[in-house]
Write a protein that holds these residues in place. Sequence first.
Motif, PDB file in Angstrom:
ATOM      1  N   ALA B  66       0.742  -1.299  -0.073  1.00 29.90           N
ATOM      2  CA  ALA B  66      -0.173   0.056   0.040  1.00 29.90           C
ATOM      3  C   ALA B  66       0.875   1.357  -0.036  1.00 29.90           C
ATOM      4  O   ALA B  66       0.555   2.288  -0.706  1.00 29.90           O
ATOM      5  CB  ALA B  66      -0.934   0.031   1.247  1.00 29.90           C
ATOM      6  N   THR B  67       2.152   1.156   0.868  1.00 32.77           N
ATOM      7  CA  THR B  67       2.771   2.585   0.814  1.00 32.77           C
ATOM      8  C   THR B  67       3.653   2.718  -0.591  1.00 32.77           C
ATOM      9  O   THR B  67       3.450   3.800  -0.960  1.00 32.77           O
ATOM     10  CB  THR B  67       4.021   2.406   1.859  1.00 32.77           C
ATOM     11  N   ALA B  68       3.981   1.207  -1.237  1.00 34.54           N
ATOM     12  CA  ALA B  68       4.387   1.591  -2.460  1.00 34.54           C
ATOM     13  C   ALA B  68       3.416   2.084  -3.603  1.00 34.54           C
ATOM     14  O   ALA B  68       3.790   3.149  -4.373  1.00 34.54           O
ATOM     15  CB  ALA B  68       5.037   0.253  -2.932  1.00 34.54           C
ATOM     16  N   GLY B  69       2.096   1.902  -3.294  1.00 35.68           N
ATOM     17  CA  GLY B  69       1.169   2.207  -4.189  1.00 35.68           C
ATOM     18  C   GLY B  69       0.881   3.480  -3.940  1.00 35.68           C
ATOM     19  O   GLY B  69       0.503   3.992  -5.199  1.00 35.68           O
ATOM     20  N   LEU B  70       0.764   4.095  -2.867  1.00 35.71           N
ATOM     21  CA  LEU B  70       0.465   5.543  -2.763  1.00 35.71           C
ATOM     22  C   LEU B  70       1.534   6.336  -3.405  1.00 35.71           C
ATOM     23  O   LEU B  70       1.309   7.336  -4.081  1.00 35.71           O
ATOM     24  CB  LEU B  70       0.559   5.844  -0.982  1.00 35.71           C
ATOM     25  N   PHE B  71       2.969   5.913  -3.380  1.00 36.52           N
ATOM     26  CA  PHE B  71       3.988   6.628  -4.165  1.00 36.52           C
ATOM     27  C   PHE B  71       3.733   6.624  -5.670  1.00 36.52           C
ATOM     28  O   PHE B  71       3.915   7.480  -6.488  1.00 36.52           O
ATOM     29  CB  PHE B  71       5.364   6.275  -3.779  1.00 36.52           C
ATOM     30  N   ALA B  72       3.171   5.380  -6.024  1.00 35.44           N
ATOM     31  CA  ALA B  72       2.970   5.103  -7.565  1.00 35.44           C
ATOM     32  C   ALA B  72       1.511   6.183  -7.923  1.00 35.44           C
ATOM     33  O   ALA B  72       1.757   6.619  -8.846  1.00 35.44           O
ATOM     34  CB  ALA B  72       2.609   3.634  -7.968  1.00 35.44           C
ATOM     35  N   ILE B  73       0.668   6.012  -7.180  1.00 36.46           N
ATOM     36  CA  ILE B  73      -0.319   6.817  -7.443  1.00 36.46           C
ATOM     37  C   ILE B  73      -0.063   8.376  -7.507  1.00 36.46           C
ATOM     38  O   ILE B  73      -0.547   9.051  -8.377  1.00 36.46           O
ATOM     39  CB  ILE B  73      -1.552   6.791  -6.379  1.00 36.46           C
ATOM     40  N   ASN B  74       0.849   8.961  -6.424  1.00 37.65           N
ATOM     41  CA  ASN B  74       1.398  10.342  -6.614  1.00 37.65           C
ATOM     42  C   ASN B  74       1.996  10.465  -7.886  1.00 37.65           C
ATOM     43  O   ASN B  74       1.823  11.430  -8.379  1.00 37.65           O
ATOM     44  CB  ASN B  74       2.435  10.220  -5.379  1.00 37.65           C
ATOM     45  N   ALA B  75       3.009   9.560  -8.362  1.00 39.58           N
ATOM     46  CA  ALA B  75       3.598   9.650  -9.656  1.00 39.58           C
ATOM     47  C   ALA B  75       2.856   9.836 -10.671  1.00 39.58           C
ATOM     48  O   ALA B  75       2.741  10.664 -11.564  1.00 39.58           O
ATOM     49  CB  ALA B  75       4.755   8.648  -9.835  1.00 39.58           C
ATOM     50  N   TYR B  76       1.768   8.815 -10.770  1.00 44.22           N
ATOM     51  CA  TYR B  76       0.467   9.002 -11.732  1.00 44.22           C
ATOM     52  C   TYR B  76       0.014  10.085 -11.993  1.00 44.22           C
ATOM     53  O   TYR B  76      -0.235  10.801 -13.063  1.00 44.22           O
ATOM     54  CB  TYR B  76      -0.250   7.629 -11.580  1.00 44.22           C
ATOM     55  N   ASN B  77      -0.453  10.474 -10.703  1.00 43.74           N
ATOM     56  CA  ASN B  77      -1.173  11.894 -10.589  1.00 43.74           C
ATOM     57  C   ASN B  77      -0.436  13.131 -10.993  1.00 43.74           C
ATOM     58  O   ASN B  77      -0.832  13.939 -11.828  1.00 43.74           O
ATOM     59  CB  ASN B  77      -1.746  12.081  -9.448  1.00 43.74           C
ATOM     60  N   TYR B  78       0.753  13.017 -10.776  1.00 40.28           N
ATOM     61  CA  TYR B  78       1.746  14.130 -10.947  1.00 40.28           C
ATOM     62  C   TYR B  78       1.869  14.408 -12.477  1.00 40.28           C
ATOM     63  O   TYR B  78       2.038  15.412 -12.913  1.00 40.28           O
ATOM     64  CB  TYR B  78       2.919  14.077 -10.313  1.00 40.28           C
ATOM     65  N   ALA B  79       2.055  13.192 -13.254  1.00 34.71           N
ATOM     66  CA  ALA B  79       2.329  13.221 -14.642  1.00 34.71           C
ATOM     67  C   ALA B  79       1.343  13.535 -15.429  1.00 34.71           C
ATOM     68  O   ALA B  79       1.471  14.203 -16.294  1.00 34.71           O
ATOM     69  CB  ALA B  79       2.959  11.659 -15.000  1.00 34.71           C
ATOM     70  N   ARG B  80       0.041  13.277 -14.564  1.00 29.67           N
ATOM     71  CA  ARG B  80      -1.139  13.479 -15.218  1.00 29.67           C
ATOM     72  C   ARG B  80      -1.617  15.214 -15.080  1.00 29.67           C
ATOM     73  O   ARG B  80      -2.072  15.962 -16.075  1.00 29.67           O
ATOM     74  CB  ARG B  80      -2.369  12.756 -14.891  1.00 29.67           C
ATOM     75  N   SER B  81      -1.442  15.504 -14.000  1.00 28.13           N
ATOM     76  CA  SER B  81      -2.017  16.848 -13.660  1.00 28.13           C
ATOM     77  C   SER B  81      -1.062  17.901 -13.145  1.00 28.13           C
ATOM     78  O   SER B  81      -1.426  19.061 -12.834  1.00 28.13           O
ATOM     79  CB  SER B  81      -3.297  16.446 -12.761  1.00 28.13           C
ATOM     80  N   ARG B  82       0.133  17.539 -12.744  1.00 28.45           N
ATOM     81  CA  ARG B  82       1.097  18.539 -12.281  1.00 28.45           C
ATOM     82  C   ARG B  82       0.778  18.659 -10.731  1.00 28.45           C
ATOM     83  O   ARG B  82       1.269  19.834 -10.260  1.00 28.45           O
ATOM     84  CB  ARG B  82       1.310  19.652 -12.917  1.00 28.45           C
ATOM     85  N   ILE B  83      -0.148  17.815 -10.194  1.00 27.88           N
ATOM     86  CA  ILE B  83      -0.400  18.152  -8.708  1.00 27.88           C
ATOM     87  C   ILE B  83       0.116  16.878  -7.915  1.00 27.88           C
ATOM     88  O   ILE B  83      -0.087  15.886  -8.164  1.00 27.88           O
ATOM     89  CB  ILE B  83      -1.913  18.402  -8.542  1.00 27.88           C
ATOM     90  N   ARG B  84       1.110  17.004  -6.835  1.00 24.76           N
ATOM     91  CA  ARG B  84       1.520  16.232  -5.970  1.00 24.76           C
ATOM     92  C   ARG B  84       0.611  15.942  -5.019  1.00 24.76           C
ATOM     93  O   ARG B  84      -0.053  16.877  -4.386  1.00 24.76           O
ATOM     94  CB  ARG B  84       2.724  16.773  -5.073  1.00 24.76           C
ATOM     95  N   THR B  85       0.104  14.711  -4.776  1.00 25.10           N
ATOM     96  CA  THR B  85      -0.830  14.151  -3.673  1.00 25.10           C
ATOM     97  C   THR B  85      -0.153  13.219  -2.471  1.00 25.10           C
ATOM     98  O   THR B  85      -1.049  13.352  -1.603  1.00 25.10           O
ATOM     99  CB  THR B  85      -1.813  13.357  -4.552  1.00 25.10           C
ATOM    100  N   PHE B  86       0.688  12.939  -2.549  1.00 21.90           N
ATOM    101  CA  PHE B  86       1.500  12.188  -1.532  1.00 21.90           C
ATOM    102  C   PHE B  86       2.835  12.292  -1.266  1.00 21.90           C
ATOM    103  O   PHE B  86       3.597  12.082  -2.231  1.00 21.90           O
ATOM    104  CB  PHE B  86       1.252  10.508  -1.871  1.00 21.90           C
ATOM    105  N   ASP B  87       3.269  13.236  -0.084  1.00 23.02           N
ATOM    106  CA  ASP B  87       4.756  13.221   0.016  1.00 23.02           C
ATOM    107  C   ASP B  87       5.112  12.809   1.376  1.00 23.02           C
ATOM    108  O   ASP B  87       4.154  12.009   1.979  1.00 23.02           O
ATOM    109  CB  ASP B  87       4.785  14.713  -0.103  1.00 23.02           C
ATOM    110  N   ARG B  88       6.018  13.308   1.925  1.00 29.90           N
ATOM    111  CA  ARG B  88       6.652  12.562   3.334  1.00 29.90           C
ATOM    112  C   ARG B  88       5.835  12.877   4.220  1.00 29.90           C
ATOM    113  O   ARG B  88       5.674  12.197   5.318  1.00 29.90           O
ATOM    114  CB  ARG B  88       8.124  13.360   3.483  1.00 29.90           C
ATOM    115  N   ARG B  89       4.901  14.141   4.372  1.00 31.72           N
ATOM    116  CA  ARG B  89       4.101  14.417   5.191  1.00 31.72           C
ATOM    117  C   ARG B  89       2.666  13.635   5.385  1.00 31.72           C
ATOM    118  O   ARG B  89       2.436  13.107   6.479  1.00 31.72           O
ATOM    119  CB  ARG B  89       3.410  16.058   5.148  1.00 31.72           C
TER     120      ARG B  89
END
Lengths: 99, 183
Positions: B66-89
């Motif tokens: 799940a943790t790896a998946g959250l980073f993958a979703i962040n990368a996918y979302n950033y590539a698509r919309s330039r918005i970061r959704t999951f970071d260290r916080r």
Amino acid sequence: MAELDDIIHQPLRLKIMAALNALPAAAGLEFARLKKLTGATDGNLGAHIETLAKAGYVSVDKAFVGKKPQTTVTATATGRGAFARHVATLQEIIAGKQG
Amino acid sequence: MIDSKQATDALADINDTVRRVRQSQIYQVSSLVMLMWGVLVFAGNISSWLWPRYGLSFWIGVYVLATAGLFAINAYNYARSRIRTFDRRYLLTFLFIVAFGIFCCVFGQFTPRQQTTFWPVYIMLFYMLAGVWFGTAFIVIGASIIALTLIGYVYIPGMPFLLWMAVVNGGGLFVGGLWMRRS
């Protein structure tokens, strides 16, 4: 004295600009999501996006995602500036400095 | 020139649109996260039902994936919309939530059946809290899963409870994610 921006002031164009300005600078919205958010029809939304694009307020990128065409609309720096001025003017009117 | 009332209406329109855009963004990302969790939780419960001896290992695996998946979703979302959704916080928040859950399980000396009930109820509490701020869909999904989990805990004895949880927790998150995508 600040003037209202006639291009932005039209209700649907105001919603489009508000939606795009809610995003970070380089981020855009897909046509389908913009349509859902504004409640506009395809034709109406397309026409108003074209007006905004002609004014240089938005950029329109068309690409294929898989086999599906996807249109993404993004507010330009000019558009963001114009929208900020428009909102400031609205606030001035409410504060009673104009009108 | 427009009057003060028209200007107020225009600003209200702007605020309403901005609110809808933000909610839509939250729903878009959350739906992907829910779909991922739905699949993982379903797999975790089914695996624990099939091989109960290795239940703890499966659930550790679920959290790592799940943790790896959250980073993958962040990368996918950033590539698509330039918005970061999951970071260290967000990672830290996630770890705090998990750590407190482990603390409760250890000091509460929960049985495996109670742990199976505790985790979804505990996590869904955060969904419901999120719903207070970000949209009622979170509350509906959280409350539904909590209610179904407690029904299973009371009425379904033994190992079939894990099958029930695979359906209502894994399936509930998956269906909730699909519903949120359409909202």
